[in-house]
Design a protein around this motif. Structure first.
Motif, PDB file in Angstrom:
ATOM      1  N   CYS A 133       0.481  -1.185  -0.138  1.00  0.00           N
ATOM      2  CA  CYS A 133      -0.074   0.026  -0.036  1.00  0.00           C
ATOM      3  C   CYS A 133       0.838   1.154  -0.623  1.00  0.00           C
ATOM      4  O   CYS A 133       2.064   1.671   0.683  1.00  0.00           O
ATOM      5  N   GLY A 134       0.092   2.148  -0.505  1.00  0.00           N
ATOM      6  CA  GLY A 134       1.081   3.519  -0.884  1.00  0.00           C
ATOM      7  C   GLY A 134       0.232   4.328   0.573  1.00  0.00           C
ATOM      8  O   GLY A 134      -1.211   3.947   0.228  1.00  0.00           O
ATOM      9  N   ALA A 178      -4.499  10.300   6.895  1.00  0.00           N
ATOM     10  CA  ALA A 178      -4.281   9.620   6.373  1.00  0.00           C
ATOM     11  C   ALA A 178      -5.280   8.209   5.458  1.00  0.00           C
ATOM     12  O   ALA A 178      -5.835   8.004   5.319  1.00  0.00           O
ATOM     13  N   ALA A 179      -4.248   8.761   4.251  1.00  0.00           N
ATOM     14  CA  ALA A 179      -5.060   7.308   2.928  1.00  0.00           C
ATOM     15  C   ALA A 179      -3.413   6.327   3.004  1.00  0.00           C
ATOM     16  O   ALA A 179      -2.864   6.531   3.055  1.00  0.00           O
ATOM     17  N   ALA A 180      -4.077   5.325   3.177  1.00  0.00           N
ATOM     18  CA  ALA A 180      -3.573   4.001   2.463  1.00  0.00           C
ATOM     19  C   ALA A 180      -4.378   3.343   1.192  1.00  0.00           C
ATOM     20  O   ALA A 180      -5.963   3.332   1.202  1.00  0.00           O
ATOM     21  N   VAL A 181      -3.819   3.356   0.466  1.00  0.00           N
ATOM     22  CA  VAL A 181      -4.048   2.459  -0.772  1.00  0.00           C
ATOM     23  C   VAL A 181      -3.688   1.799  -1.531  1.00  0.00           C
ATOM     24  O   VAL A 181      -1.780   1.531  -1.291  1.00  0.00           O
ATOM     25  N   ILE A 182      -3.984   0.394  -1.595  1.00  0.00           N
ATOM     26  CA  ILE A 182      -3.609  -0.192  -2.743  1.00  0.00           C
ATOM     27  C   ILE A 182      -3.835  -1.066  -3.924  1.00  0.00           C
ATOM     28  O   ILE A 182      -5.458  -0.743  -4.008  1.00  0.00           O
ATOM     29  N   TYR A 222      -8.969   0.299   0.024  1.00  0.00           N
ATOM     30  CA  TYR A 222      -7.907   1.695  -0.085  1.00  0.00           C
ATOM     31  C   TYR A 222      -8.522   2.133   2.066  1.00  0.00           C
ATOM     32  O   TYR A 222     -10.380   1.513   2.301  1.00  0.00           O
ATOM     33  N   SER A 223      -8.096   2.668   2.258  1.00  0.00           N
ATOM     34  CA  SER A 223      -8.970   3.566   3.470  1.00  0.00           C
ATOM     35  C   SER A 223      -8.049   5.292   4.153  1.00  0.00           C
ATOM     36  O   SER A 223      -6.943   4.957   3.550  1.00  0.00           O
ATOM     37  N   ILE A 224      -9.377   5.622   4.933  1.00  0.00           N
ATOM     38  CA  ILE A 224      -8.600   6.571   4.984  1.00  0.00           C
ATOM     39  C   ILE A 224      -9.501   6.922   6.934  1.00  0.00           C
ATOM     40  O   ILE A 224     -10.557   6.314   7.123  1.00  0.00           O
ATOM     41  N   ALA A 225      -8.080   8.201   7.748  1.00  0.00           N
ATOM     42  CA  ALA A 225      -8.375   8.217   8.778  1.00  0.00           C
ATOM     43  C   ALA A 225      -7.652   9.059   9.275  1.00  0.00           C
ATOM     44  O   ALA A 225      -7.223   9.921   8.250  1.00  0.00           O
ATOM     45  N   PHE A 226      -8.335   9.846   9.923  1.00  0.00           N
ATOM     46  CA  PHE A 226      -8.033  11.185  11.232  1.00  0.00           C
ATOM     47  C   PHE A 226      -7.509  10.029  11.956  1.00  0.00           C
ATOM     48  O   PHE A 226      -7.033  10.107  13.273  1.00  0.00           O
ATOM     49  N   ALA A 262      -2.656   8.297  -2.659  1.00  0.00           N
ATOM     50  CA  ALA A 262      -2.926   7.732  -0.768  1.00  0.00           C
ATOM     51  C   ALA A 262      -3.168   9.471  -1.138  1.00  0.00           C
ATOM     52  O   ALA A 262      -4.282  10.124  -0.303  1.00  0.00           O
ATOM     53  N   SER A 263      -2.702  10.524  -1.386  1.00  0.00           N
ATOM     54  CA  SER A 263      -2.717  11.385  -0.787  1.00  0.00           C
ATOM     55  C   SER A 263      -3.561  12.222  -1.617  1.00  0.00           C
ATOM     56  O   SER A 263      -4.383  12.817  -1.253  1.00  0.00           O
ATOM     57  N   VAL A 264      -4.452  11.938  -2.984  1.00  0.00           N
ATOM     58  CA  VAL A 264      -5.512  12.858  -3.567  1.00  0.00           C
ATOM     59  C   VAL A 264      -6.373  12.359  -2.367  1.00  0.00           C
ATOM     60  O   VAL A 264      -7.372  13.080  -2.298  1.00  0.00           O
TER      61      VAL A 264
END
Length: 203
Positions: free
Chosen positions: A19-20, A35-39, A74-78, A142-144
């Motif tokens: 993942c990025g 933050a985000a993590a993407v595969i 994908y996952s998005i967290a704060f 992930a940055s997007v």
């Protein structure tokens, strides 16, 4: 080397599923860090991915939906303002990144983290990639996701606290934002530790 080739090299090193990870919102005076993590799938590339700061808002919004549709996971967290204040911004960023990786529905063999530090709490191996959002398609994706998610949250905050104009500056320290803080004081989503030098004790 293209962003896809960069990712292919990581897969060729034995990390077929990685993942990025990237964040948005380390610098603002208000709001959480995201933050985000993407595969990504090597068989389903996404044209146009770049460091989110180099894309227009319209392009980021378009890519946001495409990335979510095409990503393997994908996952998005704060991490909240309270956590930023309690731990400091670096540790809160690590917390958000760790939560994003943990939130993936597919467990990666490696987390490629934008920047020069790896969150120590990660449950999977991690590697730091300086300027990773420009080098890796996965980190760029992930940055997007992180940038759009945080910006959308700040638009909601603008409705709650219209006097600060969060919709315009997203919490960053523009002259107008600092003037609004001097006029109205701090809101519940401001980061006091970021404002001590600016306000010199006023806040």
């Amino acid at each position: 080397m293209t962003r896809e080739e960069f990712d292919a090299a990581i897969r060729a090193d034995g990390y077929a599923v990685f993942c990025g990870v990237d964040e948005a919102g380390r610098g603002p005076l208000a709001g959480p860090v995201c933050a985000a993590a993407v595969i990504l799938s090597p068989d389903n590339p996404i044209p146009g991915i770049n460091d989110s700061k180099k894309l227009s808002e319209k392009k980021r919004e378009q890519l946001f939906d495409v990335i979510r549709d095409k990503a393997v996971a994908y996952s998005i967290a704060f991490a909240s303002v309270e956590e930023i204040e309690r731990y400091n911004i670096l540790q809160a960023t690590f917390l958000a990144m760790t939560r994003a990786v943990e939130g993936l529905t597919v467990t990666p063999q490696l987390a490629a983290i934008d920047g020069n530090k790896v969150p120590p709490q990660l449950a999977v191996p991690g590697v730091s990639v300086v300027k990773g959002d420009a080098l890796s398609a996965s980190i760029g994706a992930a940055s997007v996701l992180a940038k759009v998610s945080r910006d959308r949250l700040m638009l909601e905050m603008d409705k709650q606290y219209p006097q600060y104009d969060f919709a315009k500056h997203k919490g960053y320290g523009t002259a107008a934002h600092i003037e609004a803080i001097r006029t109205h004081g701090l809101s519940p989503i401001h980061r006091p530790s970021f404002l001590t030098k600016i306000l010199g004790g006023e806040g």
